[in-house]
Each structure stands twice: as structure tokens, then as C-alpha cells.
Design an enzyme around this catalytic site. Structure first.
Site, mmCIF file in Angstrom:
data_model
loop_
_atom_site.group_PDB
_atom_site.id
_atom_site.type_symbol
_atom_site.label_atom_id
_atom_site.label_comp_id
_atom_site.label_asym_id
_atom_site.label_seq_id
_atom_site.Cartn_x
_atom_site.Cartn_y
_atom_site.Cartn_z
ATOM 1 N N ASP A 1 -5.604 -3.027 -2.866
ATOM 2 C CA ASP A 1 -4.843 -2.034 -3.612
ATOM 3 C C ASP A 1 -4.315 -2.617 -4.921
ATOM 4 O O ASP A 1 -4.456 -2.017 -5.986
ATOM 5 C CB ASP A 1 -3.670 -1.498 -2.764
ATOM 6 N N TRP B 1 -11.188 -6.632 -1.628
ATOM 7 C CA TRP B 1 -9.831 -6.964 -1.168
ATOM 8 C C TRP B 1 -9.593 -8.459 -1.427
ATOM 9 O O TRP B 1 -8.748 -8.822 -2.248
ATOM 10 C CB TRP B 1 -9.659 -6.597 0.315
ATOM 11 N N HIS C 1 0.874 6.120 -2.599
ATOM 12 C CA HIS C 1 -0.033 4.980 -2.636
ATOM 13 C C HIS C 1 -0.443 4.801 -4.099
ATOM 14 O O HIS C 1 -1.049 5.694 -4.666
ATOM 15 C CB HIS C 1 -1.297 5.371 -1.876
ATOM 16 N N GLU D 1 -2.549 8.833 -1.169
ATOM 17 C CA GLU D 1 -3.545 7.860 -0.697
ATOM 18 C C GLU D 1 -4.945 8.481 -0.668
ATOM 19 O O GLU D 1 -5.913 7.901 -1.148
ATOM 20 C CB GLU D 1 -3.153 7.416 0.715
ATOM 21 N N ASP E 1 0.829 -1.203 0.000
ATOM 22 C CA ASP E 1 0.000 0.000 0.000
ATOM 23 C C ASP E 1 0.863 1.252 0.000
ATOM 24 O O ASP E 1 0.638 2.180 -0.769
ATOM 25 C CB ASP E 1 -0.965 0.001 1.190
ATOM 26 N N ARG F 1 4.187 3.853 6.581
ATOM 27 C CA ARG F 1 3.635 3.388 7.850
ATOM 28 C C ARG F 1 3.231 1.935 7.844
ATOM 29 O O ARG F 1 3.278 1.280 8.874
ATOM 30 C CB ARG F 1 2.433 4.235 8.272
ATOM 31 N N GLU F 2 2.808 1.366 6.693
ATOM 32 C CA GLU F 2 2.326 -0.011 6.742
ATOM 33 C C GLU F 2 3.174 -0.995 5.949
ATOM 34 O O GLU F 2 3.364 -2.113 6.373
ATOM 35 C CB GLU F 2 0.850 -0.075 6.324
HETATM 36 C C1 BGC Z 1 -3.978 1.037 3.610
HETATM 37 C C2 BGC Z 1 -4.745 0.800 2.343
HETATM 38 C C3 BGC Z 1 -5.587 -0.389 2.531
HETATM 39 C C4 BGC Z 1 -6.537 -0.053 3.632
HETATM 40 C C5 BGC Z 1 -7.561 -1.054 3.904
HETATM 41 C C6 BGC Z 1 -4.953 1.329 4.696
HETATM 42 O O1 BGC Z 1 -4.404 1.655 5.881
HETATM 43 O O2 BGC Z 1 -2.986 1.983 3.483
HETATM 44 O O3 BGC Z 1 -4.264 1.176 1.189
HETATM 45 O O4 BGC Z 1 -6.136 -0.960 1.426
HETATM 46 O O5 BGC Z 1 -5.884 0.315 4.810
HETATM 47 O O6 BGC Z 1 -8.648 -0.396 4.101
#
Ligand code: BGC
Length: 854
Positions: free
Chosen positions: A456, A523, A766, A748, A444, A448-449
Site C-alpha cells: 500500500d 509488496w 484505504h 479500499e 492499510d 480491521r487491520e
Molecule cells: C489490506 C491491504 C493489503 C492486502 C494485501 C488487505 O487486507 O487491507 O490493503 O495490501 O490485504 O493483499
């Protein structure tokens, strides 16, 4: 005629594969209308031919599966192809690949560090991870070797060196995968680094994904210590082979990497000496989960010199690289012993030019100098950033700083340029977000993640293909997805699935009255949509075949969930049982008008009501088509029948009036895109959809899941003018608004930076909304696949007075397809072995390969 771009498993001369190879090539010819009439493919191991396809009268030139006798383990092969074309042209070419372990070849033993290591608390860690561990092994070899390969892997991220020098420039091996069943091992050619006599192998192991609190595996067998496994095979001139393998005689010690974490950064202390060697412990992990790395390794792919250095009003010294990038900073440091230099990475600045961390990851690297001038680049972390705040250095000079892009290298397939600087920058931003988020797995964001969010990539796959060849990359990721599918085929929100996301899934299930980890509309559907889009982009039916079991188990879950769980008691049971309308969903995700809602996931609820049933239908309908392509007629009929009743239920529940029960644009977009609108409602819905856009002042109001279809649907309902307006819109929310606000990657959130320049808590890198790039390629440049894989293409530029010229190329499976248009003229290059229909100024032309001008 000549052949080029020979690829094995869609990689160039891969070393260390353990899958049955497939082969492809491109034909280039000076003659027009060139078609392949036959090919003959042979594979040999240097001594004998192991496969001769014979002359095959076929125009197939991609995804040709090896059909010879079983390949041998650890063996280099050459393959050659001889092609004939319809002009009596003949060409030959050859390429190579080398197998890794195909049998029970592992003799090395897993060895683990014995250096005490406090365990991190919490899901995200705090940047206080323990030091990296270096494993050492001395060994001797005889003179007279001709080939040497090192096979290695680790729990953690490792960097191997031989006799004090790095073996190659790959990074963060063994990369990110579902370790429980797919831990990659790497194959290194070490022939030139080995020497007769004494040698020393070092394997330095930082936390990487395996030991990082946020990304470590869920499995109960999770180990908590760095560990390695290696096997070095030396082939001598006399035909003998010597194996040196990890066996417990190694030692381990800690050194200058005092702490490493993918989110928080690294602390590197030159003054911290390597500790005394400690023993290692042999552990029994088995080899069942080991897989030869199926994708090209992460490498430094681009270097960006720093542009400027300045000081903010708060006194922060900030280095600007001019571009958001994923990777690390390489910096030359010449400072007195003990100087502690801190680099804090961030993506955007505050309005007054200060430091702004928009993410909850620390992204901080610290270097302690021992007084010797050196170049430092962290070993075991990476960040997403455009800027670094530098502290501790008395003088900060831009020349000392370079940003290093780390990504999985992929062949660039698309180039776009036109007369508008804004659209050009938008394309660049898309490309950057793509490269910044494709390190080992599709993620993503790189900040941070860094997580493999299934939604995505599901929506972004078509755009990914118009820029890079992502076949091997996504094939590998889909294997991880299949490995991560839970009981009953449920696909989690991220692949790999890690502790924080499992916790989130369970919490949401509890709130929504479901049990365990449940699927999420749009998803989990990545299981079906990603292979489908791969097929559409390249004609790859192998991936459909390979992923079929994974897709159908996911679709069976949708069907069972709809049937067994009561969504709405207001609906008659015979309709409700065909609607996927229970459990937690992200809805469309990030719809601008919904962002104001408060409370946990309140922003997702309204759109979730249509997203789940619509996507459920979509996946099952696609699966029926896929079964048809694969010749699985029973499955095709079974899933088509399910799709039919679902569509009927959707129409009877959602589409009985002159408008949908939602006022969100996305409901209309998805209903049209998935062919759900009944013929008698088409006009009314099209009108209502346009009214919604007009009522929103001509601005879009769609989130992740509907945006990829938004412009196409407008074209389909006869409002291409509105689609073009949305593309050219400069007010917020829009693509060019981001560009005007100085974005260097895709945001994002549509509103990540307010019109007055204030940045919000968002990611600025993103790729999701970058899906527009695919539309620009198809509709503005006018390059469309007439059939999946571009064996036939349709060239139909949508010329617009806002552009005086436009140029787009796309490296298809057959070679380069290119379009360049001005207001007066169109030039088209059609690859060999394909044909095209060209629409230009109201005329239609059927052409073969070669360049054409209209
Ligand atoms: C991410 C997204 C992801 C989403 C899910 C976010 O925190 O960055 O891109 O698909 O969470 O809802």
C-alpha cells in the site's frame, strides 16, 4: 532575503534524537531569480562551537549532514546558518535540537507488573483483554533545578503523569515498531511539572501494540506482562545532575481501564477503584533494542464536533461526525452512577440508515459512570469511524460528542482547489485517508487491520509527498523494514510483521510449494520503491545510501529466487531462470473484473503471472539506477546486467505476439510503465490496451499495483484524452463515483458501495487508490519535478474545459511552488534557489524564482 522552515532531521527542534542530524532550510526573497551562493553552518552546545562548516560555496539547502566533533549525550544544541545569495543578500537563522542517549546511558531497570494476567487466545483477541496497569514511583528532589528530562518506554502503550497531571498530549507511546530491534523511548521535558520536595510519577500501561494479540511481536523473547523503563534526569543550577530511575521500588495496581485493545476497544469503569499496590519485578531485557523515537509523536491533531444525532428504523441512536476519521470519541457524560454507555464505531450506514460494522474488529468502547459528570475519551485504543452507535445514555446530544483525529503530525505540503466540487472532495478524501493511516507507521486501514502493508505505501508514496512532508516518517518506517528483513533479505507483507500475517504467509507458501516466509511482488518491493520515490520527491540521497543494503539484499533474493526455483516447466530453463514467477503473490490486488472469482486468492492468480516478473525487473532496474546515483559503479553494472537479462526474458516469454498473454489492462499498464515493451510492439500493444478499455465501456479495470501508472501510460501512448475521461468518470468503478456516493475518504474496493447504496464488506478508508492525487498535481495542476527534488520544475497544466480554474501548491524542499490557472491566465510561484520551465498555450518559458504571470 530571509530563512525559514529550519529543520533538523526534517523535524522542527526535535528533543531526544540519537541519529546524526541533517539540516535544511528555505530561502524567501522579494527579489526574482534568487539563488543561494553559499552557506555557513555552525552548531554549538551553548558553550562552544562543535561544528563550523566554514563557508561552503554551494546551493545545497537540504539534507546537510552534521560534520563536527561527536555530539554529547543528553545535550541541547543550537545550530545557525548564514546564507548568501546571488543578489548579495545575507540572512541568518537558528534552530535547535537535543540529543537523547548516545552512549551507554541507561541505568534504569526494566520492571514488570506482577498482577496475574490471563493470556489472550487466538490471533485477533476478542476484546476481553485484562486491565491496564498503573506503575507508581515516589521520589524527592532538591530545590534549584533548571532542566529536567524524563526518558521512558514500556511494553504496552503508556501514558505518563507527574504529580497527577499528564506530561503532554502525546498518545500511545512508545508507538508501533519492530520491537525486537527498534523499541522507541520517548524524551519528555518535565522541567515545569517537577517540584522541589515530593513528587509522584505514574505510568499507566494499556495493551497497545506490544501486548495486543493481533500486533504483538513474533519474537520468542516476547514478554506477556506490561513493563516500564524510565530514567529521570534533573540538572541543577550548580551543575550537578541527579538521576531517578526505575529500579524495582515501584508499585503497580489496576484501575478504571478494565480492558484495552486496539481492535476491540476499551472498557473504562469509573466505579472500579484502583487496587492495592502490588510489587513489581525487575526483569532483564537489556537496552540493545532501544532507539530514541525518530518521528514526531502521535497527537490529537484535529477535533471534529458531531454534526447530527438520529435514530435508525431499528432504533439505533447514531451520532454522525460527517467525516471518516481515525482516532476516538471524546464525550461529556452526565449519567447516574452505574450507567453503562456503549460507543460502537463504524464507517458507513446501511441503506435504511442503520448501524453497519463492515469490519471484523469490534471497535467498541464502554464507559461506566460513577455519577460524576465527566468528559471521557479512551486512553489506549483508537478506531476508524464516521458514526458511533450510542447505547445506555438516556439523552444523546450532538454537542456532547467530538471526534479526535490521532495521527503522526506532519507538515502539510500541498493544497488543491479547483472549480469542480467533485475533484475538490476527492482531494479532501485522499488527504483524510492519508492522515487516518499514518499513525506511527503507514497502514492499510485504521479499522480491521491497522497493519503496515508494504504494498500500500509502496504505491502511495508519491501521493503522500504532494500532501505532507513524510520524510522523517518514512525514513523511520524503512528502518523498521530493514530490521524486519528475514534471512536472505526477504521483506514481509507487513512491517512490522506480526503473528497473523506470519501465519498467512506460511499458509500461502505451503499452498504454493514454497518454504517459509517469501517475498510478495509489489509488496516486498517497497524496500526499493519507497526510498526511490522519497528521492524523487525531495532529492534525498541520504535515504538511498542508508537503505542500500536493505534494497540490495531484497533484490539479491529476487535474483536467487528466479534462478533457483523452477516456475514453469514449459519454458526453457535459460529464460525461466531470469523470471520471478514462483511463490504466492497478491497479483495486482482488487481488480474489479477479478473480484467475482471464488476460492482462496483466485482473484489474484491471473495478474500474479505478470506482476511478479515485472516488479522483479522493476526493483532491480531501479537499484542499478540508485547505485549509479550513489557512485557505486560495480553494483550499478552488476544490477544493470541482471535487469537486462530479466527484461530480455520477459520480452521473449510475454511479448512475442501482438498482444500480451493476459486480457487484463494492468499487464499493459505495467509493461509500458516499466519500459518493457519492445519498440516493434509499441503500436500494437498501445492499440490493444485502448481496445481493452473500450471493450470495458470506457471504464478502468486495474487493481492496486497498476492503477498508479494507468493515467500516465495513457498519456504516454498519446491518449491523454482517455486519461482525462477516466479521471472525470462518474460510473463505477471510478474515483468520482466514490465521491458521488458520499465517500469522505478513499475506499479500499472500487465497488465498496453498490449503486443502490448497499455497502459491502470493505474498508472505506484505504489510501491506496488515492494515488490519483499525485497525477492530478502533476497533470491537471501541472506541477512536475524536472529533476528529483524540484531543483528544477516543469509547469505544464493540462487545462480542460471542464475546469474554469485550478490552484495547487506544493511545499518542496526549497519552499512553496504554486500554480494557479484559469482558461486565460497562468500564475506560477517558483521557490528561491530553483528554476522552472513553464509550458503555456504552446509557448515555453524558462524562469527563475519569484512569481510569474502568463
Ligand atoms: C489490506 C491491504 C493489503 C492486502 C494485501 C488487505 O487486507 O487491507 O490493503 O495490501 O490485504 O493483499
Amino acid at each position: 532575503m530571509r530563512l525559514e522552515r529550519l529543520r533538523t532531521l526534517h523535524r522542527t527542534d526535535p528533543v531526544g534524537i540519537d541519529r546524526t542530524p541533517e539540516f535544511s532550510w528555505n530561502i524567501v526573497s522579494a527579489l526574482h531569480n534568487t539563488m543561494q551562493t553559499s552557506y555557513r553552518l555552525t552548531v554549538d552546545d551553548g558553550e562552544r562551537v562543535v561544528w563550523d562548516s566554514g563557508i561552503v560555496h554551494s546551493d545545497q539547502q537540504s539534507f546537510i549532514e552534521y560534520g563536527g566533533s561527536p555530539l554529547r549525550s543528553r545535550t541541547p544544541y543550537r545550530w545557525s546558518v548564514r546564507v548568501e545569495d546571488n543578489h548579495n543578500g545575507i540572512a541568518t537563522a537558528s534552530a535547535g535540537f537535543e540529543t537523547a542517549f548516545l552512549d551507554d546511558d541507561w541505568v534504569g531497570r526494566w520492571v514488570e507488573s506482577t498482577i496475574p494476567r490471563p493470556q489472550a487466545e487466538g490471533d485477533w483477541g476478542h476484546g476481553t483483554q485484562p486491565p491496564a496497569v498503573e506503575f507508581l514511583r515516589r521520589f524527592e528532589i532538591r530545590d534549584g533545578f533548571r532542566r529536567a528530562r524524563l526518558y521512558a518506554t514500556a511494553l504496552g502503550a503508556y501514558r505518563p503523569s507527574l504529580n497527577g497531571a499528564r506530561i503532554d498530549d502525546r498518545e500511545l507511546a512508545p508507538e508501533f515498531s519492530v520491537y525486537r530491534s527498534r523499541l522507541y523511548y520517548q524524551t519528555y521535558d518535565v522541567t515545569t511539572q517537577l517540584r522541589a520536595g515530593d513528587n509522584e510519577l505514574s505510568v499507566y500501561v494499556g495493551d497497545g501494540w506490544y501486548l495486543c494479540p493481533a500486533t504483538r511481536p513474533l519474537s520468542h523473547e516476547l514478554r506477556t506482562m506490561p513493563a516500564i523503563l524510565f530514567q529521570l534526569e534533573v540538572h541543577y543550577e550548580d551543575g550537578s545532575v541527579e538521576t531517578i530511575a526505575s529500579d524495582g521500588t515501584e508499585t503497580c495496581r489496576t484501575g478504571p481501564v478494565r480492558s484495552s485493545d486496539l481492535y476491540w476497544g476499551e472498557r473504562y469503569d469509573e466505579t472500579a477503584p484502583f487496587g492495592d499496590p502490588q510489587p513489581v519485578e525487575v526483569i532483564h531485557l537489556g537496552y540493545g533494542n532501544l532507539v530514541a523515537q525518530p518521528i514526531d509523536p502521535i497527537r490529537p491533531v484535529e477535533l471534529l464536533p458531531a454534526r447530527t444525532v438520529d435514530t435508525s428504523p431499528d432504533g439505533d441512536v447514531i451520532v454522525d461526525f460527517g467525516q471518516i476519521i481515525a482516532g476516538r470519541v471524546r464525550v461529556r457524560i452526565d449519567a447516574p452512577a452505574g450507567t453503562e454507555v456503549t460507543l460502537e464505531h463504524f464507517e458507513v450506514r446501511t441503506v435504511d440508515g442503520g448501524y453497519f460494522n463492515s469490519t471484523y474488529a469490534g471497535q467498541k468502547d464502554v464507559y461506566v459512570s460513577d455519577g460524576t459528570p465527566r468528559e471521557y475519551e479512551p486512553l489506549f485504543t483508537f478506531h476508524g469511524f464516521r458514526y458511533v452507535r450510542v447505547s445506555g445514555l438516556p439523552v444523546v446530544r450532538a454537542e456532547a460528542f467530538t471526534a479526535v483525529l490521532l495521527t503522526t503530525p506532519k507538515e502539510r505540503t500541498g493544497f488543491f482547489e479547483c472549480s469542480d466540487a467533485g475533484l475538490n472532495r476527492l482531494h479532501e478524501n485522499v488527504l483524510w485517508s492519508q492522515r487516518n493511516n499514518m499513525m506511527s507507521i503507514p497502514t492499510d486501514c485504521p479499522t480491521r487491520e491497522k497493519a503496515g502493508f508494504t504494498g500500500d505505501i509502496q504505491l502511495y508514496t508519491p501521493a503522500a509527498f504532494v500532501n505532507e512532508d513524510v520524510t522523517s516518517f518514512l525514513t523511520a518506517w524503512l528502518q523498521n523494514l530493514a530490521a524486519e528483513q528475514r534471512d536472505h533479505g526477504v521483506v514481509p507483507m507487513t512491517v512490522p510483521f506480526t503473528t497473523p500475517y506470519e501465519r498467512l504467509s506460511l499458509t500461502m507458501s505451503e499452498q504454493y510449494g514454497a518454504e517459509g516466509v517469501t517475498g510478495i511482488a509489489g509488496w516486498s518491493d517497497a524496500a526499493v520503491i519507497v526510498p526511490w520515490e522519497m528521492y524523487r520527491a525531495t532529492g534525498n540521497t541520504m535515504v538511498l545510501r542508508e537503505a542500500f543494503a536493505s534494497m540490495s539484499s531484497w533484490c539479491d533474493t529476487i535474483i536467487a529466487t528466479a534462478r533457483d526455483e523452477r516456475g514453469s516447466c514449459d519454458l526453457p530453463e535459460e529464460l525461466d531462470r531470469h523470471l520471478w514467477n514462483t511463490g504466492f503473490h497478491f497479483g495486482e490486488w482488487l481488480i474489479p473484473s477479478q473480484q467475482q472469482k471464488n476460492g482462496d486468492f483466485e482473484t489474484t492468480k491471473e495478474s500474479a503471472a505478470y506482476v511478479a516478473p515485472f516488479f522483479g525487473y522493476r526493483s532491480i532496474r531501479l537499484l542499478a539506477d540508485i547505485a549509479g546515483i550513489l557512485g557505486l559503479d560495480d553494483e550499478r553494472d552488476r544490477y544493470a546486467a541482471h535487469a537486462e537479462v530479466m527484461r530480455d526474458a520477459i520480452q521473449r516469454v510475454f511479448m512475442t505476439g501482438d498482444e500480451l498473454p493476459t486480457k487484463l489492462m494492468g499487464g499493459y499498464v505495467l509493461a509500458f510503465a516499466f519500459d518493457l515493451v519492445p519498440a516493434e510492439r509499441w503500436q500494437a500493444y498501445a492499440a490493444r490496451f485502448v481496445e481493452l478499455i473500450e471493450a470495458n465501456d470506457g471504464l478502468l479495470d486495474t487493481g492496486f499495483l497498476a492503477t498508479p501508472y494507468l493515467l500516465d501510460v495513457l498519456v504516454r501512448i498519446g491518449r491523454a484524452d482517455l486519461a482525462i475521461d477516466l479521471l472525470w468518470e462518474r460510473r463505477q468503478p471510478s474515483w468520482l463515483y466514490q465521491v458521488d456516493m458520499g465517500a469522505t475518504a478513499i475506499w479500499e474496493n472500487w465497488d465498496a458501495i453498490a449503486p443502490d447504496g448497499t455497502p459491502g464488506v470493505s474498508s472505506f478508508d484505504h489510501y491506496a487508490f488515492g494515488c490519483i492525487d499525485d497525477w492530478i498535481c502533476r497533470e491537471v495542476a501541472g506541477i512536475r519535478a524536472g529533476v528529483p527534488g524540484y531543483k528544477h520544475s516543469v509547469i505544464a497544466p493540462r487545462t480542460d474545459t471542464r475546469l474554469t480554474w485550478c490552484s495547487r501548491s506544493l511545499l518542496t524542499e526549497f519552499g512553496e511552488l504554486a500554480v494557479r490557472w484559469t482558461q486565460d491566465e497562468l500564475e506560477v510561484v517558483v521557490p528561491c534557489n530553483t528554476t522552472a520551465t513553464v509550458h503555456w498555450r504552446g509557448e515555453r518559458h524558462e524562469v527563475g524564482s519569484g512569481s510569474h504571470r502568463f
